[in-house]
Design a protein around this motif. Structure first.
Motif, mmCIF file in Angstrom:
data_model
loop_
_atom_site.group_PDB
_atom_site.id
_atom_site.type_symbol
_atom_site.label_atom_id
_atom_site.label_comp_id
_atom_site.label_asym_id
_atom_site.label_seq_id
_atom_site.Cartn_x
_atom_site.Cartn_y
_atom_site.Cartn_z
ATOM 1 N N ASN A 1 0.816 -1.220 0.000
ATOM 2 C CA ASN A 1 0.000 0.000 0.000
ATOM 3 C C ASN A 1 0.848 1.269 0.000
ATOM 4 O OD1 ASN A 1 -2.391 -1.420 -0.003
ATOM 5 N ND2 ASN A 1 -2.334 -1.659 2.231
ATOM 6 N N PHE A 2 1.983 1.212 -0.682
ATOM 7 C CA PHE A 2 2.780 2.434 -0.799
ATOM 8 C C PHE A 2 2.031 3.395 -1.717
ATOM 9 C CE2 PHE A 2 7.212 0.403 -0.172
ATOM 10 C CZ PHE A 2 7.118 0.602 1.182
ATOM 11 N N ASP A 3 1.702 4.553 -1.214
ATOM 12 C CA ASP A 3 1.066 5.517 -2.099
ATOM 13 C C ASP A 3 2.115 6.484 -2.642
ATOM 14 O OD1 ASP A 3 1.667 6.577 0.281
ATOM 15 O OD2 ASP A 3 -0.350 7.260 0.813
ATOM 16 N N LEU B 1 9.008 4.964 -3.049
ATOM 17 C CA LEU B 1 9.370 3.876 -2.152
ATOM 18 C C LEU B 1 9.474 2.564 -2.923
ATOM 19 C CD1 LEU B 1 7.043 4.765 0.827
ATOM 20 C CD2 LEU B 1 9.391 5.453 0.441
ATOM 21 N N ASN B 2 10.527 1.812 -2.661
ATOM 22 C CA ASN B 2 10.699 0.522 -3.318
ATOM 23 C C ASN B 2 10.001 -0.551 -2.493
ATOM 24 O OD1 ASN B 2 12.341 1.816 -5.144
ATOM 25 N ND2 ASN B 2 14.181 1.450 -3.956
ATOM 26 N N GLY B 3 9.874 -1.731 -3.053
ATOM 27 C CA GLY B 3 9.283 -2.851 -2.316
ATOM 28 C C GLY B 3 10.318 -3.513 -1.422
ATOM 29 N N GLY C 1 15.455 0.810 6.661
ATOM 30 C CA GLY C 1 14.610 0.076 5.707
ATOM 31 C C GLY C 1 14.871 -1.408 5.875
ATOM 32 N N CYS C 2 14.571 -1.909 7.084
ATOM 33 C CA CYS C 2 14.988 -3.287 7.415
ATOM 34 C C CYS C 2 14.035 -4.336 6.867
ATOM 35 C CB CYS C 2 15.131 -3.465 8.925
ATOM 36 S SG CYS C 2 13.551 -3.426 9.811
ATOM 37 N N GLY C 3 12.862 -3.923 6.384
ATOM 38 C CA GLY C 3 11.906 -4.896 5.859
ATOM 39 C C GLY C 3 11.579 -5.951 6.895
ATOM 40 N N LYS C 4 11.738 -7.221 6.503
ATOM 41 C CA LYS C 4 11.382 -8.324 7.398
ATOM 42 C C LYS C 4 12.514 -8.702 8.357
ATOM 43 C CE LYS C 4 8.141 -10.128 3.993
ATOM 44 N NZ LYS C 4 7.682 -11.273 3.192
ATOM 45 N N GLU D 1 11.864 0.647 9.868
ATOM 46 C CA GLU D 1 11.046 0.244 8.724
ATOM 47 C C GLU D 1 9.818 1.126 8.622
ATOM 48 O OE1 GLU D 1 11.138 -1.757 6.019
ATOM 49 O OE2 GLU D 1 9.073 -1.140 5.688
ATOM 50 N N TYR D 2 9.507 1.513 7.400
ATOM 51 C CA TYR D 2 8.410 2.438 7.135
ATOM 52 C C TYR D 2 7.038 1.783 7.277
ATOM 53 C CZ TYR D 2 5.650 5.788 4.416
ATOM 54 O OH TYR D 2 4.708 6.683 4.004
ATOM 55 N N THR D 3 6.900 0.568 6.758
ATOM 56 C CA THR D 3 5.554 -0.012 6.687
ATOM 57 C C THR D 3 5.227 -0.795 7.947
ATOM 58 O OG1 THR D 3 6.105 -2.154 5.749
ATOM 59 C CG2 THR D 3 5.867 -0.353 4.200
ATOM 60 N N GLU D 4 3.946 -0.692 8.314
ATOM 61 C CA GLU D 4 3.477 -1.412 9.500
ATOM 62 C C GLU D 4 3.573 -2.924 9.256
ATOM 63 O OE1 GLU D 4 -0.449 -0.255 10.700
ATOM 64 O OE2 GLU D 4 -0.490 -1.784 12.264
ATOM 65 N N TYR E 1 19.895 -1.097 1.899
ATOM 66 C CA TYR E 1 19.805 -1.849 0.657
ATOM 67 C C TYR E 1 18.773 -1.132 -0.210
ATOM 68 C CZ TYR E 1 18.645 -5.670 -2.574
ATOM 69 O OH TYR E 1 18.394 -6.414 -3.699
ATOM 70 N N ASN E 2 19.256 -0.166 -0.926
ATOM 71 C CA ASN E 2 18.456 0.638 -1.860
ATOM 72 C C ASN E 2 17.011 0.845 -1.395
ATOM 73 O OD1 ASN E 2 17.673 2.038 -4.120
ATOM 74 N ND2 ASN E 2 17.397 0.217 -5.394
ATOM 75 N N PRO E 3 16.818 1.488 -0.239
ATOM 76 C CA PRO E 3 15.439 1.604 0.266
ATOM 77 C C PRO E 3 14.613 2.676 -0.433
ATOM 78 C CG PRO E 3 16.995 2.506 1.866
ATOM 79 C CD PRO E 3 17.802 2.032 0.710
HETATM 80 C C1 LIG Z 1 14.988 -3.496 -0.564
HETATM 81 S S1 LIG Z 1 14.213 -3.553 1.040
HETATM 82 C C2 LIG Z 1 15.645 -3.942 2.042
HETATM 83 C C3 LIG Z 1 15.359 -4.845 3.223
HETATM 84 C C4 LIG Z 1 16.521 -5.140 4.156
HETATM 85 N N1 LIG Z 1 17.317 -3.976 4.464
HETATM 86 C C5 LIG Z 1 17.434 -6.221 3.624
HETATM 87 O O1 LIG Z 1 18.535 -5.872 3.195
HETATM 88 O O2 LIG Z 1 17.077 -7.398 3.634
HETATM 89 C C6 LIG Z 1 13.938 -1.801 1.364
HETATM 90 C C7 LIG Z 1 13.060 -1.529 2.561
HETATM 91 O O3 LIG Z 1 13.053 -0.126 2.836
HETATM 92 C C8 LIG Z 1 11.775 0.238 3.352
HETATM 93 N N2 LIG Z 1 11.596 1.699 3.204
HETATM 94 C C9 LIG Z 1 11.300 2.377 2.074
HETATM 95 N N3 LIG Z 1 11.197 3.676 2.326
HETATM 96 C C10 LIG Z 1 11.438 3.866 3.653
HETATM 97 C C11 LIG Z 1 11.463 5.016 4.507
HETATM 98 N N4 LIG Z 1 11.239 6.242 4.051
HETATM 99 N N5 LIG Z 1 11.754 4.824 5.811
HETATM 100 C C12 LIG Z 1 12.002 3.583 6.306
HETATM 101 N N6 LIG Z 1 11.971 2.459 5.534
HETATM 102 C C13 LIG Z 1 11.701 2.595 4.220
HETATM 103 C C14 LIG Z 1 10.818 -0.607 2.499
HETATM 104 O O4 LIG Z 1 9.560 -0.739 3.135
HETATM 105 C C15 LIG Z 1 11.593 -1.929 2.384
HETATM 106 O O5 LIG Z 1 11.245 -2.805 3.401
#
Ligand SMILES: C[S@@+](CC[C@H](N)C(=O)[O-])C[C@H]1O[C@@H](n2cnc3c(N)ncnc32)[C@H](O)[C@@H]1O
Length: 219
Positions: A51-53, A57-59, A87-90, A109-112, A151-153
């Motif tokens: 639901n990134f509007d 923002l990348n996935g 941008g730690c994701g999971k 991490e940005y998303t809930e 990682y390219n967040p």
């Molecule tokens: C490519 S993933 C990297 C995940 C993790 N760092 C890894 O290396 O396995 C990028 C992550 O950045 C998060 N992200 C994007 N924009 C962000 C923001 N403004 N603030 C915090 N996190 C963000 C995304 O939701 C996504 O989970």
């Protein structure tokens, strides 16, 4: 509409693209075994599903493969070092950081949805990591860390604001900081103000995006 490939088309794809097929099979197996263990680190999440509007923002893709170990082994990690995955994701990279000797490892991490999955994963593995749910532009505790991993967040405009915050944290809390940036699409922004300099470029395969390491402590 999703068009199903016929069996002969699928067989032809496997024969003509063995490497892609092998990688896909490995990915599917990893996702399957993680589900059996009750964790979820590897399943890719495309931006619309989160639901990134915001188009900037990348996935979510995990960067925690064997080459991240190689990169982390080039560092001299000390018990006092503190790393934040922006941008730690999971949380897949957080597990690597713990394994490679970081004592304090946190994620932002940005998303809930992804923050919740990361917290669940850390709980399942009994790892003591804090997961902050926040936009990296609004986070106010960069001064607590001396390593940052990305990682390219996000794209350049967001990266500029985040770098300003990290650089401001150096004014208020002077310290040596190392940035580890995979797929460094905003490399120019990291070095723009002259505070950080590239110290290493590490690349696994010629066709893979490199890791760039930066430091503010370059004589
Ligand atoms: C490519 S993933 C990297 C995940 C993790 N760092 C890894 O290396 O396995 C990028 C992550 O950045 C998060 N992200 C994007 N924009 C962000 C923001 N403004 N603030 C915090 N996190 C963000 C995304 O939701 C996504 O989970």
């Amino acid at each position: 509409m999703k068009v199903q490939k016929s069996l002969p088309q699928r067989v032809l794809f496997v024969i003509t693209h063995p490497r892609i097929y092998w990688d896909l099979m490995q990915y599917k197996l990893r996702v399957f075994f993680e589900r059996v263990k009750g964790v979820d680190f590897s399943k890719v999440e495309q931006a619309p599903a989160l639901n990134f509007d915001d188009y900037r923002l990348n996935g979510y893709w995990s960067s925690a493969n064997g080459y991240l170990d190689v990169v982390l082994r080039t560092l001299q990690i000390d018990i006092k070092d503190k790393v934040l995955d922006i941008g730690c994701g999971k949380g897949a990279a957080l597990v690597k950081f713990k394994k490679m000797g970081f004592h304090c490892v946190d994620g932002l991490e940005y998303t809930e949805k992804l923050s919740e999955i990361a917290r669940h994963n850390m709980g399942k593995l009994n790892l003591n990591c804090q997961i902050f749910q926040s936009d990296a532009r609004l986070f106010n505790s960069y001064h607590d860390y001396n390593y940052f991993y990305l990682y390219n967040p996000f794209t350049g405009d967001i990266m500029r604001e985040v770098m300003e915050k990290i650089e401001a944290s150096l004014q208020s809390h002077p310290r040596k900081v190392t940035i580890i940036y995979k797929n460094a699409v905003c490399d120019d922004i990291v070095i723009f103000n002259g505070v950080f300099k590239r110290i290493k470029v590490l690349q696994n395969q010629p066709n893979e995006k490199p890791f760039i390491l930066y430091s503010n402590d370059v004589k």
